[in-house]
Design an enzyme around this catalytic site. Structure first.
Site, mmCIF file in Angstrom:
data_model
loop_
_atom_site.group_PDB
_atom_site.id
_atom_site.type_symbol
_atom_site.label_atom_id
_atom_site.label_comp_id
_atom_site.label_asym_id
_atom_site.label_seq_id
_atom_site.Cartn_x
_atom_site.Cartn_y
_atom_site.Cartn_z
ATOM 1 N N LYS A 174 0.783 -1.245 0.000
ATOM 2 C CA LYS A 174 0.000 0.000 0.000
ATOM 3 C C LYS A 174 0.814 1.294 0.000
ATOM 4 O O LYS A 174 1.767 1.442 0.753
ATOM 5 C CB LYS A 174 -0.886 0.020 1.245
ATOM 6 C CG LYS A 174 -2.009 -0.987 1.188
ATOM 7 C CD LYS A 174 -2.857 -0.831 2.411
ATOM 8 C CE LYS A 174 -4.023 -1.776 2.419
ATOM 9 N NZ LYS A 174 -4.607 -1.844 3.760
ATOM 10 N N GLY A 329 10.819 -6.779 8.051
ATOM 11 C CA GLY A 329 9.521 -7.252 7.552
ATOM 12 C C GLY A 329 9.655 -8.232 6.399
ATOM 13 O O GLY A 329 10.482 -9.135 6.419
ATOM 14 N N GLY A 352 8.345 -2.036 10.622
ATOM 15 C CA GLY A 352 7.660 -0.783 10.938
ATOM 16 C C GLY A 352 8.575 0.174 11.684
ATOM 17 O O GLY A 352 8.601 1.387 11.412
HETATM 18 P P1 AMP Z 1 3.377 -4.726 3.048
HETATM 19 O O1 AMP Z 1 2.840 -5.538 4.176
HETATM 20 O O2 AMP Z 1 2.584 -3.535 2.699
HETATM 21 O O3 AMP Z 1 4.860 -4.435 3.175
HETATM 22 O O4 AMP Z 1 3.235 -5.667 1.772
HETATM 23 C C1 AMP Z 1 3.858 -6.904 1.655
HETATM 24 C C2 AMP Z 1 3.013 -7.772 0.805
HETATM 25 O O5 AMP Z 1 2.775 -7.133 -0.431
HETATM 26 C C3 AMP Z 1 3.656 -9.106 0.482
HETATM 27 O O6 AMP Z 1 2.973 -10.115 1.155
HETATM 28 C C4 AMP Z 1 3.479 -9.220 -1.025
HETATM 29 O O7 AMP Z 1 2.943 -10.465 -1.410
HETATM 30 C C5 AMP Z 1 2.484 -8.128 -1.349
HETATM 31 N N1 AMP Z 1 2.628 -7.643 -2.737
HETATM 32 C C6 AMP Z 1 3.746 -7.262 -3.350
HETATM 33 N N2 AMP Z 1 3.487 -6.920 -4.626
HETATM 34 C C7 AMP Z 1 2.177 -7.112 -4.835
HETATM 35 C C8 AMP Z 1 1.317 -6.956 -5.952
HETATM 36 N N3 AMP Z 1 1.778 -6.534 -7.134
HETATM 37 N N4 AMP Z 1 0.018 -7.245 -5.803
HETATM 38 C C9 AMP Z 1 -0.450 -7.680 -4.613
HETATM 39 N N5 AMP Z 1 0.313 -7.833 -3.506
HETATM 40 C C10 AMP Z 1 1.612 -7.559 -3.616
#
Ligand code: AMP
Length: 373
Positions: A174, A329, A352
Site C-alpha cells: 500500500k 519485515g 515498521g
Molecule cells: P506490506 O505488508 O505492505 O509491506 O506488503 C507486503 C506484501 O505485499 C507481500 O505479502 C506481497 O505479497 C504483497 N505484494 C507485493 N506486490 C504485490 C502486488 N503486485 N500485488 C499484490 N500484492 C503484492
C-alpha cells in the site's frame, strides 16, 4: 543519538534485570521457522548473564488481542532460547494481557515488580508506546541493548550522512501505509524506486490502465502531485501479470501468467515487476553507494511472482561497494528465502520501526530510554 548503554547500568552482579526483547519469530505448528530475532538478542543477554545478573526476558508474539491463547504461547521460543542461553528466564507472551498494548500502569507495575534495572533490546517494537517499552524506564535505571544501539546507529547514519548516490527501493502492498516514509525518503535520497503492489497507484496517476491490480483510488491524486512536483521517483515500465483464471499462491490452479507493459488490461492483475524493469532497477542498484530496501517488488511468496524481488535482493547482495540495508519485515523474509542475508551489510529486525525511525528520526521507546530515571 545518545542512548544509555548497558555499561551505564554499573555493577549488575546479583541484580534482577528485565529485558524487553523482540522474539516475535515466525512459528508454524509449534516449530520456529526462523530464529533470527532470538539470535539477534544474544549479545545483550550474554553480556547481562556474564555480568552476574538474574535475567528475565519478555516479548510479544503475534496478536493474541489481550487474552491468553495457546496458539501464541512463548513455549517454542523458550525452548530455543534455553538451547542458546539456558540462564535466561522468559515470561509468557506480553500481549496475553491487554495492559501491554494499552500501556496500563498496573501492568507496568507487575512487570517491574522485583526488578532492579531494565534493558530495551526490542528494536522491532520500539515504535509502539506499549507498557513494556515505555513503562519500565519511568521507574528503573534503564539502558538500550546492543541490538537496539546497532539498529539506531545504522538507520540514523542513513538518515544523516549516507554515502552517495543513495537510493531507496520501496515495495509492498500500500501507498497509504508509506506516505510518511515516502516524503521523508524524498528529502534524503537521490532516487526513490517504487515497485510492488503500491506501484499501480502511481502508474494510474500517470494515466495508465492497471486492470485488477492493487489500486488505492483515494491516493491517485496524491501520487499525481508527487510525480508532477518533479520528485526523483522511478517506476516500473513492464509488469508480470496473471489473468483472472489464476489464483495467487496456487500455481496449479491454472491461469495465464505473462509479461505486459504498464497498461494492464481488464481481468489482468500485476503481481511482479517485469524482467526489463528488474534489470533497470538492478542497474540503479549497481551504481549506488547506499541502498535501503523495504517491501517486496511482487508477491514473492508465490514463485511465479518472486523474480523481481529476487533480482533486487541479488543485485544488492552483489554490490560490495555499497552499504546495503534491508528494512525488515517482508523484505528481510525474502532476503532469507533467497539465502542472501549474510551478503547484506544490515538486515533490520524491525520493519515498521525502521521505517518510522527514518521518517521521524526518533521512536517512543528511544525517547523513554533517554528520559529514564
Ligand atoms: P506490506 O505488508 O505492505 O509491506 O506488503 C507486503 C506484501 O505485499 C507481500 O505479502 C506481497 O505479497 C504483497 N505484494 C507485493 N506486490 C504485490 C502486488 N503486485 N500485488 C499484490 N500484492 C503484492
Amino acid at each position: 543519538m545518545d542512548l544509555p548503554a548497558l555499561e551505564d547500568l554499573g555493577d549488575l552482579a546479583g541484580k534482577n534485570v528485565l529485558v524487553r526483547t523482540d522474539f516475535n519469530a515466525p512459528i508454524e505448528s509449534g516449530t520456529i521457522i526462523d530464529d533470527f530475532r532470538i539470535r539477534a538478542a544474544l549479545p545483550t543477554l550474554q553480556y547481562l548473564v556474564e555480568s552476574g545478573a538474574n535475567v528475565t526476558a519478555c516479548s510479544h508474539l503475534g496478536r493474541p488481542a489481550g487474552v491468553p491463547n495457546e496458539k501464541y504461547t512463548m513455549a517454542p521460543i523458550r525452548k530455543r532460547l534455553h538451547e542458546l542461553l539456558p540462564a535466561v528466564t522468559l515470561l509468557e507472551n506480553l500481549r496475553f494481557n491487554e495492559g501491554e498494548t494499552s500501556n496500563d500502569q498496573k501492568f507496568v507495575n507487575e512487570l517491574i515488580s522485583g526488578q532492579d534495572a531494565y534493558v530495551n533490546d526490542a528494536f522491532g517494537a520500539s515504535h509502539r508506546s506499549h507498557a513494556s517499552i515505555v513503562g519500565p524506564p519511568q521507574a528503573l535505571p534503564s539502558a538500550a541493548g546492543r541490538l537496539l544501539h546497532k539498529e539506531v546507529k545504522i538507520l540514523s547514519t542513513l538518515r544523516d550522512s549516507p554515502r552517495r548516490p543513495f537510493i531507496a527501493i520501496l515495495g509492498g502492498s500500500k501507498v497509504s501505509d508509506k506516505i510518511g516514509v515516502i516524503e521523508a525518503l524524498l528529502k534524503i535520497v537521490d532516487e526513490l524506486i517504487i515497485g510492488g503492489g503500491m506501484c499501480f497507484t502511481f502508474l494510474k496517476a500517470k494515466g495508465h490502465e492497471v486492470g485488477s491490480s492493487l489500486l488505492e483510488e483515494d491516493y491517485v491524486d496524491y501520487c499525481s502531485e508527487l510525480l508532477e512536483s518533479g520528485a526523483p521517483i522511478r517506476l516500473p515500465y513492464d509488469i508480470t501479470a496473471m489473468n483472472s483464471d489464476g489464483e495467487i499462491g496456487h500455481p496449479n490452479s491454472g491461469g495465464v501468467v505473462r509479461q505486459v507493459g504498464v497498461d494492464i488490461q481488464q481481468g489482468w492483475m500485476g503481481l511482479d515487476i517485469g524482467p526489463g524493469t528488474a534489470a533497470e532497477f538492478g542497474d540503479r542498484i549497481d551504481g549506488a553507494r547506499t541502498i535501503l530496501w523495504n517491501g517486496p517488488m511482487g508477491v514473492f511468496e508465490d514463485d511465479r511472482f518472486a523474480a523481481g524481488t529476487k533480482h533486487v535482493a541479488l543485485c544488492m547482495a552483489e554490490n560490495n561497494a555499497a552499504f546495503t540495508v534491508v528494512g525488515g519485515g517482508d523484505s528481510a523474509a525474502a532476503t532469507k528465502k533467497f539465502g542472501l542475508e549474510n551478503q547484506m551489510d544490515h538486515v533490520s529486525t524491525g520493519g515498521g520501526a525502521s521505517l518510522e525511525l527514518i521518517e521521524k528520526g526518533d521512536l517512543p521507546g528511544l525517547i523513554a530510554l533517554r528520559e529514564a530515571r
